[in-house]
Design a protein around this motif. Sequence first.
Motif, PDB file in Angstrom:
ATOM      1  N   MET A   1       0.821  -1.202   0.000  1.00 54.58           N
ATOM      2  CA  MET A   1       0.000   0.000   0.000  1.00 54.58           C
ATOM      3  C   MET A   1       0.860   1.259   0.000  1.00 54.58           C
ATOM      4  O   MET A   1       0.709   2.154   0.801  1.00 54.58           O
ATOM      5  N   LYS A   6      -0.752   4.412  -6.351  1.00 52.72           N
ATOM      6  CA  LYS A   6      -1.787   5.367  -6.756  1.00 52.72           C
ATOM      7  C   LYS A   6      -1.880   5.492  -8.271  1.00 52.72           C
ATOM      8  O   LYS A   6      -0.877   5.479  -8.970  1.00 52.72           O
ATOM      9  N   ASP A 113      -5.872   5.031  -4.839  1.00 52.84           N
ATOM     10  CA  ASP A 113      -5.538   3.620  -4.951  1.00 52.84           C
ATOM     11  C   ASP A 113      -6.514   3.006  -5.967  1.00 52.84           C
ATOM     12  O   ASP A 113      -7.730   3.082  -5.766  1.00 52.84           O
TER      13      ASP A 113
END
Length: 145
Positions: A1, A6, A113
Motif C-alpha cells: 500500500m 496510486k 488507490d
Amino acid sequence: MGEDLKAQALPADHVRITTDTSTEPFWQAAKEKRLVAPKCADCGTFRLPPTPFCPECQSTNVDWTQLSGRATVFSFSVVHGFPGLPDITLVPAILDLPDAPGARLVSNVVDVDPEKVEIGMQVEVLFSPISDGWLLPLFRPTVRG
Ligand code: ZN
C-alpha cells in the motif's frame, strides 16, 4: 500500500491533443481551468464528445456551458504499465456529468488507490499539463469534509 500504487496521469510529454473547430473551445476553456460542455443552443441537448451538428435537431448552434467539475464514475478500467512506462498505473474512466445530463466524458481518475475506484464514485476535476501548453482535465475523488 505505498504511494506507488496510486493511479497516475501520463507524463505531460506523452499526451498530445489535436483540436478542430468542434473541440477547440473545450480545450481553450481547459487551459483556463474551466470544464465546459457543448449544449445545443436550439434544443438544449448536450453533445459531448463535441460534434459539428446536434444529433437531435441537426442545429450547428452551440452554447458552451460551464460545469461544476463534479462527475460520477460510470465505468472504468485499471491499466498497469504503458509503453515506456512499465511502473505506471492508469485508471481510464467514462464519467457522467451531473450538470450536463446525457453527456459523458472520457478521462482518467488519479490520486487514488486503483482498488478503491468504484462505479458511482464521486470525483472532481483537476487540470494537468500536457504537451504544447494545453491542460488536460483529469478527475480525483471528491474530498469530503
Ligand atoms: Zn439540438
